[in-house]
Write a protein that holds these residues in place. Sequence first.
Motif, short mmCIF file in Angstrom:
data_model
loop_
_atom_site.label_atom_id
_atom_site.label_comp_id
_atom_site.label_asym_id
_atom_site.label_seq_id
_atom_site.Cartn_x
_atom_site.Cartn_y
_atom_site.Cartn_z
N GLU A 19 5.88 0.39 -2.82
CA GLU A 19 5.97 -0.18 -1.56
C GLU A 19 6.23 -1.36 -1.15
O GLU A 19 6.32 -2.12 -2.37
N ASP A 20 6.91 -1.94 -0.16
CA ASP A 20 8.10 -3.04 -0.02
C ASP A 20 6.77 -4.16 -0.07
O ASP A 20 7.42 -5.54 -0.14
N ALA A 63 6.69 -0.28 -8.11
CA ALA A 63 8.20 -0.38 -7.11
C ALA A 63 8.13 -0.40 -5.30
O ALA A 63 7.41 0.17 -5.09
N VAL A 64 9.30 -1.77 -5.61
CA VAL A 64 9.22 -2.41 -4.60
C VAL A 64 10.33 -1.24 -3.12
O VAL A 64 10.06 -1.74 -1.89
N ASN A 65 11.12 -0.66 -3.82
CA ASN A 65 11.58 0.67 -2.39
C ASN A 65 11.86 1.56 -2.78
O ASN A 65 11.35 2.07 -4.15
N GLY A 66 12.50 2.70 -2.59
CA GLY A 66 12.55 4.26 -3.17
C GLY A 66 13.03 4.12 -3.79
O GLY A 66 13.16 4.97 -4.59
N VAL A 67 14.49 3.73 -4.11
CA VAL A 67 15.41 3.56 -5.23
C VAL A 67 14.73 3.43 -7.26
O VAL A 67 14.98 3.94 -7.57
N GLU A 68 14.33 2.37 -6.43
CA GLU A 68 13.32 1.38 -7.38
C GLU A 68 12.48 2.36 -8.21
O GLU A 68 12.28 2.88 -8.99
N GLY A 69 11.60 3.40 -7.08
CA GLY A 69 10.72 4.15 -7.70
C GLY A 69 11.19 5.64 -7.85
O GLY A 69 10.31 5.96 -8.40
N MET A 129 9.78 1.95 4.11
CA MET A 129 10.17 0.78 3.51
C MET A 129 12.02 1.27 3.83
O MET A 129 12.49 1.80 3.52
N PRO A 130 12.62 -0.22 3.70
CA PRO A 130 14.02 -0.61 3.48
C PRO A 130 14.58 -0.09 2.83
O PRO A 130 14.06 0.27 1.61
N VAL A 131 16.00 0.33 2.10
CA VAL A 131 16.64 0.20 1.10
C VAL A 131 16.56 2.26 1.26
O VAL A 131 17.38 2.67 1.46
N MET A 132 15.46 1.93 0.99
CA MET A 132 14.78 3.88 0.49
C MET A 132 13.77 4.24 1.33
O MET A 132 13.25 3.92 0.38
N SER A 133 13.99 4.84 2.32
CA SER A 133 12.84 5.64 3.18
C SER A 133 11.81 6.50 1.90
O SER A 133 11.96 7.31 1.33
N GLY A 134 10.62 6.39 2.46
CA GLY A 134 9.96 7.38 1.54
C GLY A 134 10.05 9.00 1.69
O GLY A 134 9.95 9.36 0.75
N GLU A 135 10.35 9.02 3.60
CA GLU A 135 10.82 10.32 3.48
C GLU A 135 11.83 10.43 2.49
O GLU A 135 11.77 12.01 2.17
N ASP A 136 12.47 10.06 2.37
CA ASP A 136 13.72 10.01 1.09
C ASP A 136 13.75 10.21 -0.05
O ASP A 136 14.18 10.93 -0.38
#
Length: 264
Positions: free
Chosen positions: A154-155, A177-183, A203-210
């Motif tokens: 979650e950002d 985790a603050v974004n998809g990549v970190e997640g 979320m920025p950087v990488m969306s939840g859908e990705d």
Amino acid sequence: MLSTPGLPAVEGDAMQLEQVFLNLCLNARDAVEGLRERSPRIDVVADLVADRAGQADFVRVTITDNGTGMSEVVSERIFDPFYTTKEPGQGTGLGLSIVHGVTQQHGGRVECESQQGEGTTMTVYLPVSSATLTPVTHDPASDPTGDEKILVIEDEPMVRDVVGRILERRGCSVSMAVNGVEGLESIADLGDTLDLVLLDLSMPVMSGEDVLEQLSVTRPELPVVVFTGYVDLRHRSGQVAALLPKPVRPSELLRTIRQALGQR
Ligand SMILES: Nc1ncnc2c1ncn2[C@@H]1O[C@H](COP(=O)(O)OP(=O)(O)O)[C@@H](O)[C@H]1O
Ligand SMILES: [Mg+2]
């Protein structure tokens, strides 16, 4: 109705509630006025909490000052009408008795925590409006019980903070985790110890859908609960155990997680 972004509405008399927060802020200001030892500071924070049974949700507002604080003798009397320690003309002693009365009339309460010479925290609890609540039959026995490991992706810091605290109070072990990549990195690190993912879609950087798309390949068995404002999810797969609308209510969060874990 009083609503704040990220928080559900509370119901009540707007002018009376304004009076409540005004009185508390004026007291905080009086308490820090003339402070020499440190720079004056007043913090106001609002968040969402559940009662101990997880049955009702409250908006909690804390007003914290680093002012004079009060002795135990004073703090026991502060809600009495006309009780004041201020000079004649400076205080009526009615502020906190109004705060007490109004919060009670609204189904809430006020609490005081104070340390003489250090400062004071006044906390107001107001029940979340039932008009915005879908009735939930809640069985506390079905809450997550303690050994679950949950990753929150979650950002928004505020949402992370609230959700993290709700889950930790129930004994869950929580990673953030603050974004998809970190997640995705955390999911790889945690491996089989991870029981569930709470995922924000936008979320920025990488969306939840990705993130979902990747997980459907790498960890298809891992249940994911998705935070979303809308239901039309492109990747609505077996992976998505449930959808949670924002803002999320503690009782609903816990119930949804329990159900998602139970589906395994
Ligand atoms: N933030 C605070 N820090 C220190 N003392 C406080 C604070 N808030 C309230 N008090 C104490 O509680 C008393 C009662 O407050 P209140 O009912 O608002 O009346 P008044 O402000 O007119 O004195 C104050 O006189 C003061 O002694
Ligand atoms: Mg006052």
